[in-house]
Each structure stands twice: as structure tokens, then as C-alpha cells.
Design an enzyme around this catalytic site. Structure first.
Site, PDB file in Angstrom:
ATOM      1  N   LEU A  84       0.854  -1.176   0.000  1.00  0.00           N
ATOM      2  CA  LEU A  84       0.000   0.000   0.000  1.00  0.00           C
ATOM      3  C   LEU A  84       0.896   1.233   0.000  1.00  0.00           C
ATOM      4  O   LEU A  84       2.027   1.189   0.503  1.00  0.00           O
ATOM      5  CB  LEU A  84      -0.895   0.035   1.243  1.00  0.00           C
ATOM      6  N   ASP A  85       0.388   2.344  -0.531  1.00  0.00           N
ATOM      7  CA  ASP A  85       1.115   3.604  -0.425  1.00  0.00           C
ATOM      8  C   ASP A  85       1.389   3.908   1.041  1.00  0.00           C
ATOM      9  O   ASP A  85       0.601   3.552   1.927  1.00  0.00           O
ATOM     10  CB  ASP A  85       0.285   4.758  -0.996  1.00  0.00           C
ATOM     11  N   MET A  86       2.466   4.622   1.291  1.00  0.00           N
ATOM     12  CA  MET A  86       2.807   5.011   2.651  1.00  0.00           C
ATOM     13  C   MET A  86       1.643   5.731   3.339  1.00  0.00           C
ATOM     14  O   MET A  86       1.359   5.516   4.518  1.00  0.00           O
ATOM     15  CB  MET A  86       4.040   5.915   2.638  1.00  0.00           C
ATOM     16  N   THR A  88      -1.549   5.430   2.808  1.00  0.00           N
ATOM     17  CA  THR A  88      -2.777   4.635   2.866  1.00  0.00           C
ATOM     18  C   THR A  88      -2.715   3.667   4.044  1.00  0.00           C
ATOM     19  O   THR A  88      -1.676   3.076   4.325  1.00  0.00           O
ATOM     20  CB  THR A  88      -2.949   3.837   1.555  1.00  0.00           C
TER      21      THR A  88
END
Length: 245
Positions: A84-86, A88
Site C-alpha cells: 500500500l502507499d505510505m 494509505t
């Protein structure tokens, strides 16, 4: 696939890593506390990633603290499957053997793992016809001049597909809560697609304007659900974690 079992975010056994209070920041003397573990068996781990934590190490000594490193302090065999994106938060799978890592990686590539997210976006989005799912199909490419940003690019972009549906609209705050189902998995796909249609996610420091960024202290994007065929038993299992926003 036929659903044969459902595990909706059942906690790991009492006393398992990640359930103890008193978490401390990582340091050589005080290793980072274990991630919250929602499910564990001999094949996989289902972890809850907080917003602001990397999934894997970045470049530089200040970017070594991450979900995978914290998990491996408590489950040394844990292997990365997806990210996941940092910014998110939400559900992340990790494998416990190389064979399971390959099986789960192949399942993600074949799009047989169901993923759901929730986001709160700027503006009141009209529901899709019939109140069901709508589609955003806009090609995404790297924005080389502004890396790591991505951009919609009709000529060089890769096909990218996001399904969305309205869960709730607030005419007072002028925001909409969406459920999102990414069909493809491009970097920053959900953030880019929603910004491109005029409904950036609140708190998005990369793709929202300054006013929309300032409306939330973090990116209001959360991975709420994963459903998949268990790589060992073959049973259909699902995991859920509601957002805290």
C-alpha cells in the site's frame, strides 16, 4: 470461485504479537512493536498497516522502519506480497513461505484477489446509474519530471481501471464517501483517477489542491477488504477492517 469459508478480520490469538499495549518507537534498544495481526496461520499473515508507515524499506537510513521490517522482527519468515502507499492505511497480506509468496503473487497478477477500499473525496459525487458501480478508465503513466507522481496520459499511459460506488454524500461538508474496487493496480491509481475526475481524496498531499489537502490530517484512503482463495486449503476466505475516519 465458490465461497466456502469467511474470516472477517478475526483477531489473532490472545497474546499474539501486535495485541500488546505500550508500543514504542523503533530504536536499536527498543525494536518497533509488532503490527496489529488480524489473522495468522501456517501460510499467511493479515496485518493492519497504519497511515504514514512504509510497506517496505525506502532509500536512506531514515526510511528503514516499515511494515515488513516490523513484521519480520516477530515473524522472521514473513515475506512481502503486495504494498500500500505510505499514506494509505488498511489490510496487507504477507506470506510465510516462498511457495505461498509465489502463489499469492500470481493471484494478484491474475486479478483473482478481491480488493476493496474506502475513501472520502472532495465534492458531492452523483451515484452511478441505478446506484451501482461506476467506472473510471484512464491510462496512467509516470510523470518523469515530477517523480514519484503519476499522471493520466492518453499516449504513454498503461490501461488503468477503477470501479467506484457512492456509500454516502454529505451536502454540509461537500464530501462523498466511496467504496473503490481497483481492477488494475497501477501506482497511485485510486488517487490519480479520483483527482482526474475532479474529486480528489481529502488529505492527499500529492494530487489534491491545498484546500483539499488541508481538510484532513492524513490521506483518507483505507484498504477495507481482501478476499481470496487460501493458498493451502483452497477455501475462499475474506478479511475486513473498517476505516477509522
Amino acid at each position: 470461485m465458490t465461497e466456502s469459508a469467511a474470516l472477517s478480520g478475526a483477531p489473532a490469538p490472545e497474546g499474539a504479537p501486535g495485541n500488546a499495549p505500550g508500543a514504542r518507537s523503533a530504536s536499536p534498544d527498543h525494536p518497533a512493536s509488532a503490527p496489529t495481526c488480524l489473522y495468522a496461520d501456517e501460510a499467511l499473515l493479515v496485518l493492519a498497516k497504519p497511515a504514514g508507515l512504509l510497506c517496505v524499506p525506502g532509500r536512506g537510513p531514515d526510511k528503514q522502519d516499515c511494515l515488513s521490517a516490523r513484521a519480520q522482527q516477530h515473524w522472521p519468515e514473513a515475506l512481502v506480497v503486495h504494498r500500500l502507499d505510505m499514506a494509505t492505511s488498511g489490510l496487507v497480506l504477507m506470506a510465510r513461505t516462498p511457495e505461498v509468496q509465489r502463489a499469492l503473487g500470481n493471484a494478484f497478477a491474475a486479478r483473482t484477489i478481491e480488493k476493496r477500499y474506502q475513501a472520502v473525496v472532495q465534492g458531492c459525487m452523483a451515484p452511478a446509474p441505478g446506484g451501482g458501480w461506476g467506472d473510471i478508465e484512464l491510462p496512467i503513466a509516470a510523470d518523469w519530471a515530477r517523480r514519484p507522481l503519476r499522471v493520466v496520459d492518453a499516449e504513454c499511459g498503461k490501461p488503468s481501471h477503477t470501479r467506484w460506488r457512492v456509500l454516502a454524500s454529505d451536502t454540509v461538508t461537500h464530501t462523498t464517501r466511496l467504496e473503490l474496487a481497483p481492477v488494475t493496480g497501477r501506482t497511485h491509481q485510486l488517487r490519480v483517477h479520483l483527482a482526474a475526475v475532479g474529486h480528489a481524496i481529502l488529505g492527499d498531499a500529492l494530487y489534491a489542491d491545498a484546500a483539499t489537502q488541508a481538510r484532513a490530517p492524513r490521506l483518507l484512503l483505507h484498504a477495507t477488504r481482501l478476499a481470496l482463495e487460501h493458498p493451502i486449503s483452497g477455501e475462499w476466505v475474506q478479511f475486513a477492517l473498517p476505516p477509522d475516519f
